[in-house]
Design an enzyme around this catalytic site. Structure first.
Site, PDB file in Angstrom:
ATOM      1  N   CYS A  33       0.823  -1.223   0.000  1.00  0.00           N
ATOM      2  CA  CYS A  33       0.000   0.000   0.000  1.00  0.00           C
ATOM      3  C   CYS A  33       0.848   1.260   0.000  1.00  0.00           C
ATOM      4  CB  CYS A  33      -0.952   0.001   1.187  1.00  0.00           C
ATOM      5  SG  CYS A  33      -2.169  -1.321   1.105  1.00  0.00           S
ATOM      6  N   HIS A  80     -12.623   8.424  -9.351  1.00  0.00           N
ATOM      7  CA  HIS A  80     -11.535   8.499 -10.334  1.00  0.00           C
ATOM      8  C   HIS A  80     -10.529   9.592  -9.981  1.00  0.00           C
ATOM      9  CE1 HIS A  80     -14.254   5.881 -12.564  1.00  0.00           C
ATOM     10  NE2 HIS A  80     -13.169   5.472 -13.189  1.00  0.00           N
ATOM     11  N   GLU A 128     -13.194  -1.004   1.242  1.00  0.00           N
ATOM     12  CA  GLU A 128     -12.039  -0.798   0.383  1.00  0.00           C
ATOM     13  C   GLU A 128     -11.884  -1.997  -0.556  1.00  0.00           C
ATOM     14  OE1 GLU A 128      -7.722   0.956   1.270  1.00  0.00           O
ATOM     15  OE2 GLU A 128      -8.016  -1.046   2.117  1.00  0.00           O
TER      16      GLU A 128
END
Length: 139
Positions: A33, A80, A128
């Site tokens: 991550c 986005h 998530e």
């Protein structure tokens, strides 16, 4: 008590990175991550409003109005986008799901009050991944 939910979807990129740490420490704590080139998720946001039905409409909250405020105040700002770079309310914050859902609450809680006299924001759930999610009930 009735709990009314609306689910919305958005796609966003982020990186978990503490600028006060070394590169090695960031990778040690955040693993993949912490990828310097970011990574993305297909997020699901569930907004739960709690209350009693209005005697005239039968609604706790008008779901069309709820959908509109979620979309205009939150989804349009994060969909986005790069959460670390593009989202004003995430500036200076680590782009974790925990921090993100708390920021969503700050935005949505007063807006929900404006569209219903019968209820209020009760819980936000932010997925998530299908297996990783957070729930927030406010402070």
């Amino acid at each position: 008590m009735i709990y009314v939910c609306r689910k919305e979807h958005f796609n966003a990129a982020h990186k978990l990175w503490n600028p006060n740490w070394s590169d090695e420490r960031n990778v040690e704590v955040f693993g993949p991550c912490a990828n310097v080139n970011w990574h993305g998720h297909n997020f699901e946001l569930i907004v739960m409003v709690k209350g009693l039905p209005d005697p005239e409409t039968g609604f706790v909250v008008d779901l069309k109005k709820l959908s509109t405020i979620i979309r205009t105040l939150v989804i349009d700002k994060v969909d986005h986008k790069n959460l670390n770079v593009d989202v004003d309310f995430m500036q200076g914050k680590l782009a974790s799901c925990e921090n993100l859902v708390m920021e969503f609450w700050k935005i949505l809680e007063p807006a929900v009050k404006e569209i219903t006299s019968q209820g209020g924001l009760h819980k936000l759930t932010l997925y998530e991944t299908p297996r990783n999610f957070v729930e927030y009930f406010g402070e």
